[in-house]
Design a protein around this motif. Structure first.
Motif, PDB file in Angstrom:
ATOM      1  N   TYR A 246       0.849  -1.182   0.000  1.00 47.93           N
ATOM      2  CA  TYR A 246       0.000   0.000   0.000  1.00 47.93           C
ATOM      3  C   TYR A 246       0.889   1.238   0.000  1.00 47.93           C
ATOM      4  N   PHE A 247       0.291   2.361  -0.344  1.00 50.21           N
ATOM      5  CA  PHE A 247       1.029   3.612  -0.344  1.00 50.21           C
ATOM      6  C   PHE A 247       1.202   4.105   1.087  1.00 50.21           C
ATOM      7  N   VAL A 248       2.338   4.724   1.341  1.00 49.48           N
ATOM      8  CA  VAL A 248       2.735   5.023   2.711  1.00 49.48           C
ATOM      9  C   VAL A 248       1.728   5.907   3.436  1.00 49.48           C
ATOM     10  N   HIS A 249       0.954   6.684   2.696  1.00 51.01           N
ATOM     11  CA  HIS A 249      -0.063   7.527   3.326  1.00 51.01           C
ATOM     12  C   HIS A 249      -1.199   7.731   2.335  1.00 51.01           C
ATOM     13  N   THR A 250      -2.415   7.859   2.860  1.00 48.86           N
ATOM     14  CA  THR A 250      -3.571   8.034   1.973  1.00 48.86           C
ATOM     15  C   THR A 250      -3.407   9.249   1.067  1.00 48.86           C
ATOM     16  N   ASN A 251      -2.808  10.322   1.567  1.00 54.27           N
ATOM     17  CA  ASN A 251      -2.686  11.522   0.739  1.00 54.27           C
ATOM     18  C   ASN A 251      -1.707  11.329  -0.412  1.00 54.27           C
ATOM     19  N   ILE A 252      -0.693  10.486  -0.223  1.00 58.59           N
ATOM     20  CA  ILE A 252       0.208  10.163  -1.333  1.00 58.59           C
ATOM     21  C   ILE A 252      -0.567   9.408  -2.399  1.00 58.59           C
ATOM     22  N   GLN A 253      -1.360   8.438  -1.971  1.00 57.99           N
ATOM     23  CA  GLN A 253      -2.186   7.683  -2.914  1.00 57.99           C
ATOM     24  C   GLN A 253      -3.147   8.623  -3.649  1.00 57.99           C
ATOM     25  N   LYS A 254      -3.776   9.527  -2.906  1.00 55.77           N
ATOM     26  CA  LYS A 254      -4.773  10.405  -3.518  1.00 55.77           C
ATOM     27  C   LYS A 254      -4.130  11.390  -4.482  1.00 55.77           C
ATOM     28  N   TYR A 255      -2.927  11.871  -4.136  1.00 56.93           N
ATOM     29  CA  TYR A 255      -2.220  12.738  -5.077  1.00 56.93           C
ATOM     30  C   TYR A 255      -1.967  11.995  -6.386  1.00 56.93           C
ATOM     31  N   LEU A 256      -1.533  10.726  -6.290  1.00 55.25           N
ATOM     32  CA  LEU A 256      -1.226   9.951  -7.492  1.00 55.25           C
ATOM     33  C   LEU A 256      -2.480   9.682  -8.319  1.00 55.25           C
ATOM     34  N   VAL A 257      -3.620   9.475  -7.657  1.00 52.27           N
ATOM     35  CA  VAL A 257      -4.876   9.302  -8.403  1.00 52.27           C
ATOM     36  C   VAL A 257      -5.183  10.577  -9.183  1.00 52.27           C
ATOM     37  N   SER A 258      -4.985  11.725  -8.531  1.00 47.08           N
ATOM     38  CA  SER A 258      -5.206  13.004  -9.212  1.00 47.08           C
ATOM     39  C   SER A 258      -4.270  13.144 -10.404  1.00 47.08           C
ATOM     40  N   TYR A 259      -3.020  12.732 -10.227  1.00 45.09           N
ATOM     41  CA  TYR A 259      -2.042  12.785 -11.331  1.00 45.09           C
ATOM     42  C   TYR A 259      -2.519  11.908 -12.487  1.00 45.09           C
ATOM     43  N   TYR A 260      -3.052  10.752 -12.174  1.00 46.59           N
ATOM     44  CA  TYR A 260      -3.564   9.863 -13.216  1.00 46.59           C
ATOM     45  C   TYR A 260      -4.707  10.530 -13.974  1.00 46.59           C
ATOM     46  N   LEU A 261      -5.634  11.144 -13.234  1.00 50.92           N
ATOM     47  CA  LEU A 261      -6.822  11.732 -13.855  1.00 50.92           C
ATOM     48  C   LEU A 261      -6.489  12.939 -14.722  1.00 50.92           C
ATOM     49  N   THR A 262      -5.499  13.722 -14.311  1.00 49.84           N
ATOM     50  CA  THR A 262      -5.226  14.970 -15.028  1.00 49.84           C
ATOM     51  C   THR A 262      -4.093  14.844 -16.040  1.00 49.84           C
ATOM     52  N   THR A 263      -3.151  13.939 -15.790  1.00 53.24           N
ATOM     53  CA  THR A 263      -1.965  13.866 -16.653  1.00 53.24           C
ATOM     54  C   THR A 263      -1.956  12.608 -17.511  1.00 53.24           C
ATOM     55  N   VAL A 264      -2.101  11.446 -16.874  1.00 55.50           N
ATOM     56  CA  VAL A 264      -2.036  10.190 -17.634  1.00 55.50           C
ATOM     57  C   VAL A 264      -3.195  10.095 -18.611  1.00 55.50           C
ATOM     58  N   LEU A 265      -4.398  10.428 -18.142  1.00 58.01           N
ATOM     59  CA  LEU A 265      -5.556  10.364 -19.032  1.00 58.01           C
ATOM     60  C   LEU A 265      -5.400  11.295 -20.231  1.00 58.01           C
ATOM     61  N   SER A 266      -4.942  12.522 -19.971  1.00 60.16           N
ATOM     62  CA  SER A 266      -4.816  13.482 -21.074  1.00 60.16           C
ATOM     63  C   SER A 266      -3.763  13.032 -22.082  1.00 60.16           C
ATOM     64  N   LYS A 267      -2.703  12.407 -21.593  1.00 58.82           N
ATOM     65  CA  LYS A 267      -1.671  11.893 -22.517  1.00 58.82           C
ATOM     66  C   LYS A 267      -2.219  10.759 -23.367  1.00 58.82           C
ATOM     67  N   ARG A 268      -3.235  10.085 -22.836  1.00 53.01           N
ATOM     68  CA  ARG A 268      -3.838   8.958 -23.567  1.00 53.01           C
ATOM     69  C   ARG A 268      -5.069   9.400 -24.348  1.00 53.01           C
ATOM     70  N   GLY A 269      -5.252  10.728 -24.461  1.00 54.30           N
ATOM     71  CA  GLY A 269      -6.324  11.249 -25.302  1.00 54.30           C
ATOM     72  C   GLY A 269      -7.674  11.372 -24.629  1.00 54.30           C
ATOM     73  N   GLN A 270      -7.698  11.335 -23.279  1.00 56.60           N
ATOM     74  CA  GLN A 270      -8.969  11.490 -22.570  1.00 56.60           C
ATOM     75  C   GLN A 270      -8.934  12.757 -21.731  1.00 56.60           C
ATOM     76  N   ASN A 271     -10.048  13.488 -21.729  1.00 52.36           N
ATOM     77  CA  ASN A 271     -10.160  14.704 -20.936  1.00 52.36           C
ATOM     78  C   ASN A 271     -10.884  14.378 -19.642  1.00 52.36           C
ATOM     79  N   PHE A 272     -10.317  14.795 -18.514  1.00 51.39           N
ATOM     80  CA  PHE A 272     -10.926  14.424 -17.240  1.00 51.39           C
ATOM     81  C   PHE A 272     -12.329  14.991 -17.088  1.00 51.39           C
ATOM     82  N   ILE A 273     -12.570  16.169 -17.620  1.00 55.63           N
ATOM     83  CA  ILE A 273     -13.902  16.767 -17.489  1.00 55.63           C
ATOM     84  C   ILE A 273     -14.944  15.825 -18.099  1.00 55.63           C
ATOM     85  N   THR A 274     -14.583  15.180 -19.197  1.00 50.92           N
ATOM     86  CA  THR A 274     -15.476  14.203 -19.819  1.00 50.92           C
ATOM     87  C   THR A 274     -15.489  12.905 -19.012  1.00 50.92           C
TER      88      THR A 274
END
Length: 776
Positions: free
Chosen positions: A597-625
């Motif tokens: 598990y991730f060392v702290h919930t906030n580290i995990q949550k930051y990474l989820v946010s990174y996935y939604l805003t950065t990884v998705l957009s690089k893969r052609g998906q917009n988080f708003i959609t």
């Protein structure tokens, strides 16, 4: 054995060979002498009642001491089952070692008539060599075991403390209590984060770095009714009318005059650390016959991380777990320990236990209801047993907590405790690598420079949280100057980046096992960031805080195939290598041998946010959609920090669009209070009621988003913020009129206390809306 997760299984099988069946030849390969010693002592402890254990250590002093067959010939004929442990083959000089290996092949027949099982202890890499150079001897082997454990001595101690507990569960209670306390200390006596300095474990003993935090009583607020003809009060009026919580501070020892405590605090406020401190203090007091917490009698600490028990709570209705006592025993079984019911029954009967339940807010509302019922039954049977439960303010809404428990919240660090904190952590860090004669001087320099930096308003605002202050101290250990970031999430980003750099260094050590194509991925920091983010996203979607090794490997493989276009075989090989290294940097605290598990919930949550805003957009998906796919889970409290992180990562226009989507996700926001009034209609259908319920949660989530400093600059957001603020204030005054009995169901956490707690944080404790008030 190549994976730590198979440790218990391998030891149990090794034990079974020696306890049953004909005499055998076992070859055990370990990575170093410490592991060899720990495993051999563990096996001896398990079998010595039924098996006579003899030892022989190779020596180059004479030819006889290089011959295993000669040593077997010298032993007396055994009268009962016997085993010979053979050590030191790989410690011999090269020429002597060659002679000893040749002698194994020549004297293999001795194994048949000597009457002893033989366990040959060697280093990793030696078994294949024996297969080549002593093939006849090697062919007689019953099995080969490989223990390739972590090289860290502290990790070894933790693993062996756990195993030692397993071996003594049938012993007398005093011995069992002693070993259990040692296990608790090994599990809990570390706080901090690894990876900031290559090769250095920057987790430290609680005795070195723990700073006692103060607590305050939490009192239920009063809600004066708002007449229809009355103007909407300002927040200043609201704070004046509000009956403030008492500000009297309580230290931890004084708090323990209450035997039942709900301990409240935000993520990173120190809840888990306080429980660990209590557990370690109690365990050490039992071992050393002390009383550091000034309690009337010695108490056995039983510390449990509740998310581990999610499956048991979910299947409660059909399971045999009908009492909290059973659940506590089961928790330790899931840690690969055996049944501790004998020990726990003893301390429960005498009411000499302190049960510490961590993470009440990290299980679902339905699970909270089940657990609350178990707690209620338990305290009726054992009213004098200490029980402390941690969570956020809004997690505790049941009668049993409000009536039976003292509700205490953790106060933020103040200037005095910040100074203490920085000094202790600086001293701990300097104790690792400073010359003893200069350690005091270096500690003062490090602490003073950080305290000067913390005078900057932006840094000081972060330092009130123990978690953030820990990160600030450790960042300061790596760089000459602390960067003044615009938001907390950038500190988390820096933390993950440090871990990834350590990851890359680790992968370079194993570079010969990877192809050139795989090495390209292993050295790509952005790619690795995305892997961590993807894993965090999967864990979040599944509403868990942890995952198994197999799940991790499969998830990485899926990512490599879906996002990188790798073929099945290549993805599988790379996923195996990645998973092995990733677990070293994710599982920074060992709650179970096979849970990561991730060392702290906030580290995990930051990474989820990174996935939604950065990884998705690089893969052609917009988080708003993409948000529409999450609409019906986004209201959960576990998503709050993620959405706030996400909003502050978007452009002003995107942020405004997302907040509007949140407000209108289940009902038109402009009709919010009209819909709220409909709740009074008894004939209102359940779907409409559910959507109104969600709308309340959406308004609160939007409030948390707009209070963030980074998104207040644009005129559009200020207008939206004022609109949300007015709705929050009006909702505060509507609370007495909301029929909460119609809202509360086992599936919905949106309760009276959740709404009050969230509004309290947004309007009373936070100053986020003051600027708008002044401008108005």
């Amino acid at each position: 054995m190549s994976e730590e997760r198979d440790l218990l299984e391998q030891i149990t099988l090794l034990e079974a060979y020696l306890l049953s069946g004909p005499n055998c030849l076992l070859i055990v390969a370990t990575s170093d002498n410490d592991i060899e010693k720990g495993i051999s002592e563990e096996i001896k402890l398990r079998i010595e009642r039924e098996v006579s254990v003899n030892t022989f250590t190779y020596s180059s002093n004479s030819i006889d001491e290089l011959s295993l067959s000669q040593q077997l010939s010298n032993l007396p004929k055994p009268s009962r089952r016997s085993v010979l442990f053979v050590f030191g083959l790989d410690d011999l000089p090269k020429d002597s070692r060659n002679i000893a290996i040749n002698a194994l092949n020549w004297g293999r027949e001795t194994l048949k008539w000597a009457g002893y099982s033989v366990v040959l202890w060697v280093r990793l890499g030696t078994p294949p060599e024996l297969g080549n150079r002593a093939p006849d001897f090697f062919s007689w082997r019953s099995d080969v075991f490989e223990f390739d454990l972590a090289k860290n001595e502290k990790d070894h101690k933790q693993i062996f403390a756990q195993l030692r507990l397993l071996a003594t569960l049938d012993s007398d209670l005093d011995e069992l209590r002693k070993n259990y306390c040692n296990y608790v200390i090994q599990q809990q006596d570390k706080i901090g984060f690894q990876g900031f300095v290559t090769g250095i474990d920057t987790r430290f003993s609680l005795e070195q770095v723990f700073v006692p935090l103060t607590l305050s009583n939490v009192y239920k607020p009063h809600f004066p009714s708002l007449l229809e003809s009355s103007p909407l009060p300002t927040i200043e009026n609201l704070r004046t009318l509000y009956v403030q919580e008492l500000k009297e501070e309580i230290n931890l020892k004084d708090a323990l005059k209450h035997k039942k405590i709900v301990l409240l605090g935000k993520s990173g406020s120190g809840k888990t650390t306080i429980l660990s401190y209590l557990a370690v203090s109690l365990a050490k007091d039992i071992l050393n016959k002390q009383n550091t917490l000034d309690l009337e009698v010695p108490l056995l600490p039983i510390i449990v991380w509740l998310p581990i028990l999610k499956d048991e709570l979910q299947t409660y209705q059909t399971s045999n777990v009908v009492e909290l006592e059973n659940l506590l025993v089961l928790y330790f079984v899931k840690q690969n320990l055996q049944n501790l019911s004998k020990l726990f029954a003893n301390v429960f009967e005498k009411q000499r236990a302190m049960i510490l339940l961590d993470g009440f807010d990290e299980i679902t509302y339905k699970e909270q209801i089940i657990l609350t019922g178990l707690i209620s039954n338990f305290i009726k049977k054992y009213p004098l047993t200490y029980l402390i439960v941690t969570g956020h303010r809004f997690a505790f809404n049941k009668k049993v907590f409000l009536e039976e428990f003292a509700i205490l919240k953790i106060n933020p660090l103040n200037s005095f405790t910040i100074k203490q904190f920085v000094q202790k952590w600086s001293f701990a860090y300097e104790s690792i690598n400073s010359v003893p004669s200069r350690m005091e001087e270096q500690t003062k320099l490090r602490a003073n420079s950080l305290l000067v930096a913390l005078n900057l308003p932006k840094l000081l605002s972060l330092a009130y949280s123990p978690m953030m202050l820990t990160l600030l101290v450790l960042f300061r250990s790596r760089i000459a100057r602390l960067p003044i970031y615009s938001s907390i999430k950038l500190y988390y980003q820096d933390y993950v980046r440090v871990i990834i750099k350590a990851f890359i260094i680790d992968s370079e050590k194993s570079i010969s096992t990877f192809s050139l194509q795989q090495i390209k991925y292993l050295k790509n920091e952005t790619f690795l960031f995305e892997i961590f983010a993807y894993v965090a996203f999967l864990v979040q979607i599944e509403r868990k805080r942890f995952f198994t090794y197999n799940k991790l490997e499969i998830s990485i493989k899926d990512f490599l195939m879906d996002y990188e276009g790798l073929q099945n075989n290549e993805a599988e090989i790379l996923a195996q290598g990645l998973a092995k290294i990733v677990t070293k940097h994710i599982k920074l605290i060992n709650r179970s041998l096979n849970l990561f598990y991730f060392v702290h919930t906030n580290i995990q949550k930051y990474l989820v946010s990174y996935y939604l805003t950065t990884v998705l957009s690089k893969r052609g998906q917009n988080f708003i959609t993409y948000y529409q796919q999450l609409r019906d889970s986004i209201y959960l409290p576990q998503w709050q920090e993620i959405i706030v992180f996400t909003v502050t990562s978007l452009s002003k226009e995107e942020a405004q669009d997302l907040i509007k989507q949140i407000l209108n996700a289940h009902n038109n926001f402009d009709s919010f209070f009209e819909n709220l009034a409909e709740l009074k209609q008894s004939e209102l259908d359940s779907e409409k009621r559910k959507n109104i319920c969600y709308s309340i949660a959406n308004l609160l989530l939007a409030g948390y988003c707009v209070k963030e400093e980074e998104i207040n600059a644009s005129l559009g957001l200020v207008v939206l913020k004022r609109k949300i603020q007015e709705a929050l204030v009006k909702l505060w005054y509507e609370i007495p009129n909301i029929p909460f009995s119609l809202l509360e169901t086992p599936e919905s956490y949106i309760t009276h206390e959740y709404i009050i707690g969230s509004l309290h944080e947004l309007l009373i404790e936070s100053e986020a809306f003051d600027l708008i008030e002044n401008k108005s």
